[in-house]
Write a protein that holds these residues in place. Structure first.
Motif, PDB file in Angstrom:
ATOM      1  N   ALA A  89       0.827  -1.208   0.000  1.00  0.00           N
ATOM      2  CA  ALA A  89       0.000   0.000   0.000  1.00  0.00           C
ATOM      3  C   ALA A  89       0.858   1.253   0.000  1.00  0.00           C
ATOM      4  O   ALA A  89       0.583   2.212  -0.733  1.00  0.00           O
ATOM      5  N   PHE A  90       1.905   1.244   0.797  1.00  0.00           N
ATOM      6  CA  PHE A  90       2.784   2.411   0.914  1.00  0.00           C
ATOM      7  C   PHE A  90       3.443   2.744  -0.425  1.00  0.00           C
ATOM      8  O   PHE A  90       3.439   3.900  -0.866  1.00  0.00           O
ATOM      9  N   TYR A  91       3.991   1.739  -1.090  1.00  0.00           N
ATOM     10  CA  TYR A  91       4.703   2.003  -2.339  1.00  0.00           C
ATOM     11  C   TYR A  91       3.754   2.239  -3.513  1.00  0.00           C
ATOM     12  O   TYR A  91       4.090   2.969  -4.445  1.00  0.00           O
ATOM     13  N   ILE A  92       2.573   1.645  -3.477  1.00  0.00           N
ATOM     14  CA  ILE A  92       1.591   1.929  -4.524  1.00  0.00           C
ATOM     15  C   ILE A  92       1.192   3.398  -4.483  1.00  0.00           C
ATOM     16  O   ILE A  92       1.167   4.092  -5.504  1.00  0.00           O
ATOM     17  N   LEU A  93       0.864   3.889  -3.285  1.00  0.00           N
ATOM     18  CA  LEU A  93       0.448   5.286  -3.155  1.00  0.00           C
ATOM     19  C   LEU A  93       1.602   6.234  -3.456  1.00  0.00           C
ATOM     20  O   LEU A  93       1.435   7.245  -4.144  1.00  0.00           O
ATOM     21  N   GLY A  94       2.776   5.930  -2.910  1.00  0.00           N
ATOM     22  CA  GLY A  94       3.927   6.793  -3.142  1.00  0.00           C
ATOM     23  C   GLY A  94       4.286   6.889  -4.610  1.00  0.00           C
ATOM     24  O   GLY A  94       4.572   7.979  -5.123  1.00  0.00           O
ATOM     25  N   SER A  95       4.252   5.758  -5.306  1.00  0.00           N
ATOM     26  CA  SER A  95       4.585   5.755  -6.726  1.00  0.00           C
ATOM     27  C   SER A  95       3.505   6.426  -7.558  1.00  0.00           C
ATOM     28  O   SER A  95       3.790   7.022  -8.599  1.00  0.00           O
ATOM     29  N   THR A  96       2.246   6.330  -7.111  1.00  0.00           N
ATOM     30  CA  THR A  96       1.162   7.004  -7.816  1.00  0.00           C
ATOM     31  C   THR A  96       1.333   8.515  -7.753  1.00  0.00           C
ATOM     32  O   THR A  96       1.109   9.237  -8.728  1.00  0.00           O
TER      33      THR A  96
END
Length: 304
Positions: A37-44
């Motif tokens: 979740a953290f990296y999905i949001l950050g990359s988005t």
């Protein structure tokens, strides 16, 4: 432009961290879902610049710690200034804001560097236009260089409709909701190993028909999507739904009168498990309930 690039990079990044955790002998659905979740949001929000940000792990730990303690401190009508733990929490919030400013700066510097070496060397014209639109919509213009903790930075962020606060809000609430859903899916798969095999077979079947999977192909995986929906049903992202009518009374069909100003609290998990709404098997994990009539025979064949 990053729709089909970021997901694979996220998976590679997270799997690298998962391998590190497994080397220590412990692994759970919660830690994996939290990192996803953290990296999905950050990359988005920031693109691939987020994946090579050196302070990402610190940001993740602070964000999760604050999300766990935030509801507790928010329950105080008057902030408990006398509590040392409260000031520790406030310090972590300040540190999180500073790190948010840091990732903004890191992202801007990365794309400034890319623009200097020339986008045309590795992008076509359409990609350049998409990249420009991304920068215009997400990244601030003329970001001051150097140390972020300056009055100029604070004034700049405030003048841009609290950009830093908006990003904090997205990361804070988005990580909680997204990690909760991912954790629910992984937990259900762990409890139903036979479902794992059928989902894997479905993914391979769709993959054989295309050289590279994209979001449209995922929508064709009926059993996979039904599993996601059923996991979300049994474990809603938020436990309670609150509503309040400030001016008018509310008259429910059951005959209950809710006066103006009263707060109605709906326990979502109980609603989702109500047999009147979901049928007699409302409390049972059954992805087939979300397969439409048009695809029901496909899902049934996949599970049979």
């Amino acid at each position: 432009v990053r729709a089909n690039i970021i997901p694979s990079e996220i998976v590679e990044c997270v799997m690298g961290r998962v391998d590190t955790i497994m080397a220590k002998g412990t692994l759970d659905c919660g830690s994996v879902s939290q990192q996803l979740a953290f990296y999905i949001l950050g990359s988005t929000l920031f693109g691939d610049a987020f994946l090579d940000w050196p302070k990402a792990s610190i940001y993740e730990k602070l964000l999760i710690t604050i999300s766990k303690d935030g509801c507790f401190w928010a329950s105080y009508t008057i902030p408990p200034f006398w509590s040392r733990e409260y000031w520790k929490y406030k310090h972590m919030c300040k540190r999180l804001k500073h790190l948010t400013q840091d990732i903004i700066q890191h992202c801007v510097e990365k794309y400034d560097l890319l623009s200097k070496i020339g986008h045309s060397s590795y992008k076509d014209n359409k990609d350049i236009e998409d990249e420009a639109r991304f920068n215009d919509s997400v990244l601030p213009d003329n970001m001051p260089s150097g140390v972020l903790l300056q009055e100029e930075m604070a004034e700049y962020l405030n003048s841009k409709e609290e950009l830093c606060g908006n990003i904090l809000g997205l990361m804070f609430h988005g990580c909680l909701a997204t990690s909760s859903l991912i954790s629910s899916i992984l937990t259900r798969l762990a409890l139903h190993p036979e479902l794992q095999q059928k989902l894997y077979a479905e993914i391979l079947a769709v993959q054989e028909k295309t050289c590279k999977l994209d979001s449209d192909d995922v929508q064709k995986m009926n059993l996979l999507m039904a599993t996601v929906y059923e996991s979300a049903r049994l474990l809603p992202a938020g436990p309670l739904l609150q509503r309040c009518s400030l001016e008018h009374d509310i008259y429910l069909c059951s005959g209950v009168n809710v006066p103006a100003g009263a707060i109605m609290v709906v326990p979502l998990q109980l609603v989702q498990m109500d047999s009147y709404i979901r049928g007699k098997d409302a409390g049972r994990f059954n992805p087939l309930r979300f397969l439409s009539e048009a695809t029901d025979h496909i899902g049934t064949a996949a599970i049979a």
